[in-house]
Design a protein around this motif. Structure first.
Motif, PDB file in Angstrom:
ATOM      1  N   VAL A   1       0.853  -1.187   0.000  1.00  0.00           N
ATOM      2  CA  VAL A   1       0.000   0.000   0.000  1.00  0.00           C
ATOM      3  C   VAL A   1       0.887   1.234   0.000  1.00  0.00           C
ATOM      4  O   VAL A   1       1.816   1.348   0.807  1.00  0.00           O
ATOM      5  CB  VAL A   1      -0.936  -0.010   1.232  1.00  0.00           C
ATOM      6  CG1 VAL A   1      -1.766   1.251   1.294  1.00  0.00           C
ATOM      7  CG2 VAL A   1      -1.835  -1.233   1.195  1.00  0.00           C
TER       8      VAL A   1
ATOM      9  N   THR B   1     -18.110  -3.973   4.362  1.00  0.00           N
ATOM     10  CA  THR B   1     -17.615  -3.230   3.201  1.00  0.00           C
ATOM     11  C   THR B   1     -18.723  -2.821   2.240  1.00  0.00           C
ATOM     12  O   THR B   1     -18.544  -1.899   1.452  1.00  0.00           O
ATOM     13  CB  THR B   1     -16.561  -4.052   2.431  1.00  0.00           C
ATOM     14  OG1 THR B   1     -17.138  -5.297   2.044  1.00  0.00           O
ATOM     15  CG2 THR B   1     -15.329  -4.296   3.293  1.00  0.00           C
TER      16      THR B   1
ATOM     17  N   LEU C   1     -14.491   3.764   5.869  1.00  0.00           N
ATOM     18  CA  LEU C   1     -13.422   2.936   5.306  1.00  0.00           C
ATOM     19  C   LEU C   1     -12.079   3.649   5.378  1.00  0.00           C
ATOM     20  O   LEU C   1     -11.058   3.052   5.732  1.00  0.00           O
ATOM     21  CB  LEU C   1     -13.758   2.537   3.871  1.00  0.00           C
ATOM     22  CG  LEU C   1     -14.954   1.585   3.744  1.00  0.00           C
ATOM     23  CD1 LEU C   1     -15.459   1.538   2.309  1.00  0.00           C
ATOM     24  CD2 LEU C   1     -14.577   0.193   4.228  1.00  0.00           C
ATOM     25  N   THR C   2     -12.076   4.949   5.062  1.00  0.00           N
ATOM     26  CA  THR C   2     -10.844   5.731   5.131  1.00  0.00           C
ATOM     27  C   THR C   2     -10.351   5.824   6.573  1.00  0.00           C
ATOM     28  O   THR C   2      -9.150   5.692   6.836  1.00  0.00           O
ATOM     29  CB  THR C   2     -11.061   7.140   4.543  1.00  0.00           C
ATOM     30  OG1 THR C   2     -11.541   6.997   3.201  1.00  0.00           O
ATOM     31  CG2 THR C   2      -9.776   7.941   4.520  1.00  0.00           C
TER      32      THR C   2
ATOM     33  N   LEU D   1      -8.597   2.496   7.610  1.00  0.00           N
ATOM     34  CA  LEU D   1      -7.202   2.363   7.170  1.00  0.00           C
ATOM     35  C   LEU D   1      -6.302   3.384   7.859  1.00  0.00           C
ATOM     36  O   LEU D   1      -5.151   3.084   8.166  1.00  0.00           O
ATOM     37  CB  LEU D   1      -7.077   2.475   5.648  1.00  0.00           C
ATOM     38  CG  LEU D   1      -5.703   2.127   5.086  1.00  0.00           C
ATOM     39  CD1 LEU D   1      -5.259   0.719   5.496  1.00  0.00           C
ATOM     40  CD2 LEU D   1      -5.675   2.257   3.577  1.00  0.00           C
TER      41      LEU D   1
ATOM     42  N   ARG E   1      -3.518   9.043   0.481  1.00  0.00           N
ATOM     43  CA  ARG E   1      -4.947   9.162   0.190  1.00  0.00           C
ATOM     44  C   ARG E   1      -5.243   9.449  -1.282  1.00  0.00           C
ATOM     45  O   ARG E   1      -6.351   9.209  -1.742  1.00  0.00           O
ATOM     46  CB  ARG E   1      -5.573  10.218   1.082  1.00  0.00           C
ATOM     47  CG  ARG E   1      -5.762   9.701   2.502  1.00  0.00           C
ATOM     48  CD  ARG E   1      -5.788  10.838   3.520  1.00  0.00           C
ATOM     49  NE  ARG E   1      -6.015  10.357   4.877  1.00  0.00           N
ATOM     50  CZ  ARG E   1      -5.110   9.759   5.621  1.00  0.00           C
ATOM     51  NH1 ARG E   1      -3.906   9.513   5.148  1.00  0.00           N
ATOM     52  NH2 ARG E   1      -5.381   9.378   6.856  1.00  0.00           N
TER      53      ARG E   1
ATOM     54  N   ASP F   1      -9.715  -0.096  -2.820  1.00  0.00           N
ATOM     55  CA  ASP F   1      -8.537  -0.806  -2.311  1.00  0.00           C
ATOM     56  C   ASP F   1      -8.722  -1.155  -0.833  1.00  0.00           C
ATOM     57  O   ASP F   1      -8.361  -2.250  -0.395  1.00  0.00           O
ATOM     58  CB  ASP F   1      -7.273   0.044  -2.476  1.00  0.00           C
ATOM     59  CG  ASP F   1      -6.928   0.316  -3.926  1.00  0.00           C
ATOM     60  OD1 ASP F   1      -7.210  -0.536  -4.785  1.00  0.00           O
ATOM     61  OD2 ASP F   1      -6.364   1.399  -4.199  1.00  0.00           O
ATOM     62  N   ILE F   2      -9.276  -0.227  -0.070  1.00  0.00           N
ATOM     63  CA  ILE F   2      -9.498  -0.456   1.361  1.00  0.00           C
ATOM     64  C   ILE F   2     -10.505  -1.595   1.540  1.00  0.00           C
ATOM     65  O   ILE F   2     -10.331  -2.458   2.397  1.00  0.00           O
ATOM     66  CB  ILE F   2      -9.974   0.838   2.055  1.00  0.00           C
ATOM     67  CG1 ILE F   2      -8.912   1.939   1.903  1.00  0.00           C
ATOM     68  CG2 ILE F   2     -10.266   0.582   3.531  1.00  0.00           C
ATOM     69  CD1 ILE F   2      -9.372   3.327   2.334  1.00  0.00           C
ATOM     70  N   LYS F   3     -11.547  -1.601   0.714  1.00  0.00           N
ATOM     71  CA  LYS F   3     -12.527  -2.687   0.777  1.00  0.00           C
ATOM     72  C   LYS F   3     -11.855  -4.035   0.516  1.00  0.00           C
ATOM     73  O   LYS F   3     -12.121  -5.018   1.211  1.00  0.00           O
ATOM     74  CB  LYS F   3     -13.645  -2.471  -0.251  1.00  0.00           C
ATOM     75  CG  LYS F   3     -14.606  -1.371   0.122  1.00  0.00           C
ATOM     76  CD  LYS F   3     -15.678  -1.233  -0.941  1.00  0.00           C
ATOM     77  CE  LYS F   3     -16.670  -0.137  -0.584  1.00  0.00           C
ATOM     78  NZ  LYS F   3     -17.750  -0.020  -1.585  1.00  0.00           N
TER      79      LYS F   3
END
Length: 182
Positions: free
Chosen positions: A64, A94, A102-103, A106, A115, A122-124
């Protein structure tokens, strides 16, 4: 997310892949002439042949993007951080979670993630993959047993009772067959 050559931790991730266009994760079984055989990482354990043109991303090579000193952080390290903070299962759904949730998720795991280059999708994936691994490949999170230094093993000398006599062995001959005559 980016692909990175050097990834630390979670050796099992070199056997687990994401296949573009297919949901879920797959265990890489063996290569063949026409592609690679994979097994779905779910309760069905379906085996499938993936052709040579498919985009296969081995999780060990995924990382990441960050804005910190490191250009990126290996996915394995992120999974271990998730394990420390959330245990075996991330409860965040999700499908219904907002982009902000979600943000924030992470951000709690990797505060310096980039960001502008790490998307909500991608986070999901990170959450979905983590939950799949936790459920169907829990060995990925098992701590490796500490290895004994080789030097200690070499210094040990067997005591008199532990010594084993070496007995020379002679090749054995097969018993002669008896004839049925007579």
């Amino acid at each position: 997310m980016s692909v990175k050559e050097e990834t630390l931790g979670m050796e099992l991730l070199k056997e687990i892949a994401n296949i573009s266009g297919k949901s879920g994760l797959y265990r890489i079984m063996k290569p063949s002439r026409s592609g690679v055989i994979v097994e779905s990482l779910n309760e069905k354990k379906e085996k499938t042949m993936i052709g040579p043109t498919a985009r296969v991303s081995v999780l060990k090579d995924v990382s990441v993007f960050t804005e910190g000193e490191q250009d990126s952080v290996p996915l394995a390290d992120i999974f271990l951080r998730i394990r420390e903070q959330h245990g075996e299962l991330v409860e965040l759904d999700t499908k219904t979670a907002s982009d902000k949730d979600l943000t924030e998720f992470l951000d709690g795991i990797l505060p310096d993630f980039d960001r502008s280059r790490v998307y909500v999708s991608d986070i999901k994936k990170i959450i979905i993959w983590y939950n799949l691994l936790s459920q169907y490949a829990p060995a990925a999170f098992a701590e490796a047993a500490p290895e004994e230094p080789a030097a200690e093993a070499k210094d040990e000398v067997p005591t008199e009772t532990e010594k084993v006599e070496e007995v020379p062995t002679e090749p054995t001959k097969a018993p002669a067959k008896k004839s049925k005559k007579g």
